[in-house]
Design a protein around this motif. Structure first.
Motif, PDB file in Angstrom:
ATOM      1  N   HIS A   1      39.202  44.898  56.635  1.00  0.00           N
ATOM      2  CA  HIS A   1      38.581  46.142  57.085  1.00  0.00           C
ATOM      3  C   HIS A   1      38.884  46.495  58.543  1.00  0.00           C
ATOM      4  N   HIS A   2      39.256  45.512  59.347  1.00  0.00           N
ATOM      5  CA  HIS A   2      39.686  45.735  60.729  1.00  0.00           C
ATOM      6  C   HIS A   2      38.658  46.507  61.554  1.00  0.00           C
ATOM      7  N   ARG A   3      37.414  46.136  61.404  1.00  0.00           N
ATOM      8  CA  ARG A   3      36.376  46.675  62.275  1.00  0.00           C
ATOM      9  C   ARG A   3      35.262  45.659  62.408  1.00  0.00           C
ATOM     10  N   MET A   4      34.415  45.853  63.406  1.00  0.00           N
ATOM     11  CA  MET A   4      33.285  44.961  63.610  1.00  0.00           C
ATOM     12  C   MET A   4      32.338  45.004  62.416  1.00  0.00           C
ATOM     13  N   LEU A   5      31.759  43.881  62.095  1.00  0.00           N
ATOM     14  CA  LEU A   5      30.675  43.790  61.121  1.00  0.00           C
ATOM     15  C   LEU A   5      29.454  43.286  61.874  1.00  0.00           C
ATOM     16  N   GLY A   6      28.448  44.126  62.014  1.00  0.00           N
ATOM     17  CA  GLY A   6      27.266  43.754  62.792  1.00  0.00           C
ATOM     18  C   GLY A   6      26.460  42.647  62.128  1.00  0.00           C
ATOM     19  N   PHE A   7      25.670  41.939  62.924  1.00  0.00           N
ATOM     20  CA  PHE A   7      24.865  40.847  62.388  1.00  0.00           C
ATOM     21  C   PHE A   7      23.885  41.341  61.324  1.00  0.00           C
ATOM     22  N   HIS A   8      23.411  42.579  61.436  1.00  0.00           N
ATOM     23  CA  HIS A   8      22.467  43.101  60.466  1.00  0.00           C
ATOM     24  C   HIS A   8      23.162  43.749  59.275  1.00  0.00           C
TER      25      HIS A   8
ATOM     26  N   LEU B   1      26.127  44.338  53.540  1.00  0.00           N
ATOM     27  CA  LEU B   1      25.254  45.472  53.282  1.00  0.00           C
ATOM     28  C   LEU B   1      25.899  46.825  53.550  1.00  0.00           C
ATOM     29  N   VAL B   2      27.133  46.849  54.010  1.00  0.00           N
ATOM     30  CA  VAL B   2      27.793  48.131  54.271  1.00  0.00           C
ATOM     31  C   VAL B   2      28.389  48.672  52.971  1.00  0.00           C
ATOM     32  N   PRO B   3      28.552  50.004  52.861  1.00  0.00           N
ATOM     33  CA  PRO B   3      29.129  50.572  51.640  1.00  0.00           C
ATOM     34  C   PRO B   3      30.572  50.121  51.446  1.00  0.00           C
ATOM     35  N   GLY B   4      31.008  50.146  50.193  1.00  0.00           N
ATOM     36  CA  GLY B   4      32.396  49.815  49.898  1.00  0.00           C
ATOM     37  C   GLY B   4      32.550  48.404  49.388  1.00  0.00           C
ATOM     38  N   PRO B   5      33.764  48.026  49.014  1.00  0.00           N
ATOM     39  CA  PRO B   5      34.016  46.685  48.464  1.00  0.00           C
ATOM     40  C   PRO B   5      33.865  45.618  49.539  1.00  0.00           C
ATOM     41  N   LEU B   6      33.542  44.413  49.094  1.00  0.00           N
ATOM     42  CA  LEU B   6      33.354  43.309  50.032  1.00  0.00           C
ATOM     43  C   LEU B   6      34.632  43.022  50.804  1.00  0.00           C
ATOM     44  N   LEU B   7      35.749  42.962  50.089  1.00  0.00           N
ATOM     45  CA  LEU B   7      37.034  42.776  50.762  1.00  0.00           C
ATOM     46  C   LEU B   7      37.840  44.055  50.597  1.00  0.00           C
ATOM     47  N   ALA B   8      38.575  44.166  49.535  1.00  0.00           N
ATOM     48  CA  ALA B   8      39.315  45.385  49.254  1.00  0.00           C
ATOM     49  C   ALA B   8      39.200  45.655  47.770  1.00  0.00           C
ATOM     50  N   GLU B   9      39.432  46.891  47.379  1.00  0.00           N
ATOM     51  CA  GLU B   9      39.262  47.272  45.982  1.00  0.00           C
ATOM     52  C   GLU B   9      40.080  46.353  45.078  1.00  0.00           C
ATOM     53  N   GLY B  10      39.386  45.705  44.144  1.00  0.00           N
ATOM     54  CA  GLY B  10      40.057  44.817  43.213  1.00  0.00           C
ATOM     55  C   GLY B  10      40.324  43.426  43.740  1.00  0.00           C
TER      56      GLY B  10
ATOM     57  N   ALA C   1      35.906  36.280  57.715  1.00  0.00           N
ATOM     58  CA  ALA C   1      36.493  36.431  56.384  1.00  0.00           C
ATOM     59  C   ALA C   1      36.647  37.898  55.996  1.00  0.00           C
ATOM     60  N   TRP C   2      35.762  38.745  56.469  1.00  0.00           N
ATOM     61  CA  TRP C   2      35.742  40.164  56.116  1.00  0.00           C
ATOM     62  C   TRP C   2      36.728  40.983  56.948  1.00  0.00           C
ATOM     63  N   TYR C   3      36.895  40.612  58.213  1.00  0.00           N
ATOM     64  CA  TYR C   3      37.664  41.433  59.154  1.00  0.00           C
ATOM     65  C   TYR C   3      39.110  41.710  58.715  1.00  0.00           C
ATOM     66  N   PRO C   4      39.867  40.753  58.216  1.00  0.00           N
ATOM     67  CA  PRO C   4      41.271  41.046  57.889  1.00  0.00           C
ATOM     68  C   PRO C   4      41.463  42.175  56.882  1.00  0.00           C
TER      69      PRO C   4
ATOM     70  N   ILE D   1      51.018  32.261  67.778  1.00  0.00           N
ATOM     71  CA  ILE D   1      49.915  32.851  67.030  1.00  0.00           C
ATOM     72  C   ILE D   1      49.257  33.866  67.960  1.00  0.00           C
ATOM     73  N   PRO D   2      49.804  35.068  68.050  1.00  0.00           N
ATOM     74  CA  PRO D   2      49.264  36.076  68.961  1.00  0.00           C
ATOM     75  C   PRO D   2      47.939  36.628  68.447  1.00  0.00           C
ATOM     76  N   ARG D   3      47.326  37.489  69.252  1.00  0.00           N
ATOM     77  CA  ARG D   3      46.082  38.153  68.864  1.00  0.00           C
ATOM     78  C   ARG D   3      46.379  39.591  68.461  1.00  0.00           C
ATOM     79  N   ASP D   4      45.563  40.128  67.545  1.00  0.00           N
ATOM     80  CA  ASP D   4      45.752  41.530  67.221  1.00  0.00           C
ATOM     81  C   ASP D   4      45.199  42.397  68.349  1.00  0.00           C
ATOM     82  N   SER D   5      45.614  43.653  68.372  1.00  0.00           N
ATOM     83  CA  SER D   5      45.277  44.524  69.495  1.00  0.00           C
ATOM     84  C   SER D   5      43.891  45.137  69.380  1.00  0.00           C
ATOM     85  N   ARG D   6      43.201  44.939  68.263  1.00  0.00           N
ATOM     86  CA  ARG D   6      41.898  45.572  68.068  1.00  0.00           C
ATOM     87  C   ARG D   6      40.766  44.658  68.516  1.00  0.00           C
ATOM     88  N   ARG D   7      40.607  43.523  67.810  1.00  0.00           N
ATOM     89  CA  ARG D   7      39.479  42.636  68.098  1.00  0.00           C
ATOM     90  C   ARG D   7      39.919  41.249  68.534  1.00  0.00           C
ATOM     91  N   GLY D   8      41.222  41.025  68.711  1.00  0.00           N
ATOM     92  CA  GLY D   8      41.684  39.735  69.182  1.00  0.00           C
ATOM     93  C   GLY D   8      41.763  38.662  68.129  1.00  0.00           C
TER      94      GLY D   8
END
Length: 237
Positions: free
Chosen positions: A163-170, A198-207, A158-161, A65-72
């Motif tokens: 969008h593949h970016r950090m989601l800040g606490f705020h 609170l960020v723009p766009g769909p919670l996970l992915a469109e649809g 739950a969100w990261y897979p 179970i390796p880590r991804d190269s972006r956020r581990g």
């Protein structure tokens, strides 16, 4: 403990203390912790051991179970979603097939106050601080600040897979609910929460996925745990 928060279709394995800390990691996983301190290596080994045991419950043979190269984040076998957590005295993993669960996030923390300044500096929005002040008045036996920190970790996992970016606490706002009090104590030991990203766009992915995440929390034996599991049948497409 984490198993009490997860729906059918999710397999989990937890370890208390250093039960699995010295289980060897697989060769494909060693680079991720090659320069880590012993404590981090032990947590990593135990987390991967829990994950492989949970995957075994799904009939999936043990593998790296390796880590991804972006956020581990853990990289799961095809057709599987999962999450790993660890804190002092506790390690756990939860996995499910994508046919059953769209995404997962789990977290565990010591049931104690956050370090001084962390809550106001990085964790809570103004609305959350007001809500937590009220619930602390009614249920002071729960460390709501740490619970909020933990629940936001599950939102990120739950969100990261998708969008593949950090989601800040705020960038997510949570509201807690409590189940009926534990008999004889007057203090709730479990409940639920909702999280609005609170960020723009769909919670996970469109649809795909719900408009708001919902999760569960529990406090037990000096630890707290939180979990989000989004059923696959909530996806619109």
């Amino acid at each position: 403990m984490i198993e009490h928060l997860l729906p059918p279709g999710v397999a989990s394995r937890a370890a208390y203390g250093d039960e699995l800390d010295h289980v060897p990691v697989l060769p494909e996983e060693t680079a991720a912790v090659a320069r880590a301190v012993p404590k981090r290596k032990h947590e990593y080994a135990a987390g991967r051991a829990c994950a492989r045991a949970a995957l075994g419950q799904l009939g999936i043979p043990p593998g790296p179970i390796p880590r991804d190269s972006r956020r581990g984040a853990p990289q799961w076998p095809a057709g599987v979603v999962g999450s790993i957590t660890h804190c002092d005295g506790y390690r756990a993993a939860a996995v499910a097939r994508t046919a059953d669960i769209l995404t997962l996030g789990i977290d565990a923390e010591p049931h104690d106050r956050l370090p001084e300044g962390v809550f106001d500096a990085i964790v809570a929005t103004d609305a959350e601080r007001a809500a937590l002040a009220a619930v602390t008045q009614s249920a002071p036996g729960v460390h709501w600040d740490r619970l909020l920190f933990s629940a936001k970790e599950t939102v990120y996992k739950a969100w990261y897979p998708f969008h593949h970016r950090m989601l800040g606490f705020h960038e997510a706002e949570l509201l807690f609910t409590a189940d009926p009090d534990v008999p004889g104590t007057g203090t709730p030991d479990r409940g639920g929460y909702t999280a609005r990203v609170l960020v723009p766009g769909p919670l996970l992915a469109e649809g795909k996925g719900p408009e708001v995440f919902t999760g569960r929390w529990i406090v037990r034996d000096g630890l707290l745990a939180t979990a989000i599991a989004v059923p696959a049948d909530t996806a619109a497409g």
